[in-house]
Enzyme design. Structure first.
Site, PDB file in Angstrom:
ATOM      1  N   CYS A 118       0.770  -1.706  -0.044  1.00 47.13           N
ATOM      2  CA  CYS A 118      -0.151   0.187   0.173  1.00 47.13           C
ATOM      3  C   CYS A 118       0.819   1.114   0.194  1.00 47.13           C
ATOM      4  CB  CYS A 118      -1.080   0.235   1.235  1.00 47.13           C
ATOM      5  SG  CYS A 118      -2.136   1.409   1.381  1.00 47.13           S
ATOM      6  N   TYR A 133      -5.523   7.148  -9.045  1.00 44.99           N
ATOM      7  CA  TYR A 133      -6.889   5.968  -8.586  1.00 44.99           C
ATOM      8  C   TYR A 133      -8.107   6.376  -9.331  1.00 44.99           C
ATOM      9  CZ  TYR A 133      -4.187   3.672  -4.907  1.00 44.99           C
ATOM     10  OH  TYR A 133      -2.838   2.715  -4.494  1.00 44.99           O
TER      11      TYR A 133
END
EC number: 1.8.-.-
Length: 345
Positions: free
Chosen positions: A67, A198
């Site tokens: 992450c 994203y």
């Protein structure tokens, strides 16, 4: 229907991150409690915010190398030398809709917290916690309860509130004289680059994707220009701003270029940005927190709405991250008045 499904019905199934016909909007409602050196004299953001005291050994950082947001905390913790003060629970790269799991540990259980899923720490404090179970998160060891998952604040507090436990020679990653400029720059990097990839990858319409794509590469072009004449984002020395940009750049060619369709060009096609990223990667505390295989496994396996087959690509070649970058000529003091952390043995 669970509380999470009521709030985000389109994301209630495993691997579903895209809302058809909609632009991606990140839910920025995090547990904004803080761990501070002087709770009694630290202003609260709001009445419900809890200020916890800095105390070595009391808290455990739950993170995952896959992450980018958690990767920030791993880097800053290493650079400042907080390993003995804040222990580390590392989750594996893949998970289902319930939460990150500690499947890298023996028996699939974190040896300190005694839990299989990070979800258990969230539910220990908030039994009906309605939002995503995210990393990074800081957990109080004794109670097993989550303290905060506010990734934007955690690393800043590592720099400013945990100073009593910094290693000798720790760099100043958040210089007081630069904070106003840094805050503006880091916010821009977040909206346009960190979250920009994203917005490309999770776009639910062509229009949303096109807009996100243009914004992302406009920002990368500006960063390319900025870094052509200076070694780091704020000048001669590494700061928190570099940490935040690096974790996205490290994932760009292996994931975002293909998986998120950020394919105008690869990172290695930007001369300054590519050399800058390699420069940081080769510094202690940066490259040793990167695991390219875990990164690929996370995105390509977990995000089934983007990659339905779950096939993980074999490329690209990541050995090129060790190639010379030549940016030493721009500055000979990357750590400012501090020193580098010891290399990982």
């Amino acid at each position: 229907m669970t509380d999470r499904e009521k709030l985000h019905p389109e994301h209630s199934k495993p691997g579903v991150y895209v809302s058809k016909g909609k632009a991606f909007e990140r839910d920025m409602r995090y547990i904004d409690d803080r761990i501070v050196a002087d709770p009694a004299n630290t202003p609260k953001k709001h009445d419900d915010q809890v200020l916890w005291p800095v105390e070595a050994g009391r808290y455990r950082l739950a993170a995952a190398k896959a992450c980018p947001w958690a990767n920030r905390t791993l880097i800053v913790r290493r650079l400042l030398g907080l390993e003995d003060a804040i222990s580390l629970a590392l989750a594996g790269p893949t998970h289902d809709e319930r939460s990150w799991t500690f499947d890298l540990d023996e028996g699939g259980v974190d040896p300190v917290l005694g839990i299989e899923r990070l979800q258990q720490a969230y539910f220990a404090r908030f039994p009906d916690y309605p939002r995503g179970i995210t990393v990074p998160a800081i957990v109080e060891v004794e109670s097993g309860q989550v303290v905060t998952n506010d990734f934007n604040q955690i690393t800043l507090d590592f720099s400013t509130e945990w100073t009593a436990f910094h290693r000798e020679g720790a760099p100043d990653l958040y210089p007081e004289a630069l904070r106003d400029e840094m805050d503006q720059l880091m916010h821009w990097v977040f909206t346009e680059v960190n979250n920009g990839v994203y917005r490309c990858g999770f776009a639910g319409s062509q229009e949303a994707y096109d807009d996100a794509f243009e914004r992302l590469f406009t920002a990368l072009d500006r960063l390319e220009e900025r870094l052509t004449g200076q070694r780091f984002l704020m000048g001669d020395a590494i700061t928190e701003a570099d940490v935040r940009l690096f974790t996205t750049l490290a994932r760009f060619d292996v994931v975002y270029y293909s998986h998120f369709k950020c394919n105008r060009q690869q990172l290695r096609d930007f001369p300054a940005l590519w050399a800058y990223a390699r420069d940081l990667y080769q510094m202690p505390g940066f490259g040793d927190t990167i695991d390219f295989q875990q990164i690929k496994d996370h995105y390509y396996i977990v995000q089934k709405s983007v990659n339905p087959t779950g096939i993980v690509p074999l490329g690209p070649d990541t050995s090129v991250w060790r190639e010379p970058h030549g940016r030493e000529a721009l500055s000979d003091r990357p750590w400012g008045d501090g020193t580098a952390p010891q290399p990982v043995e």
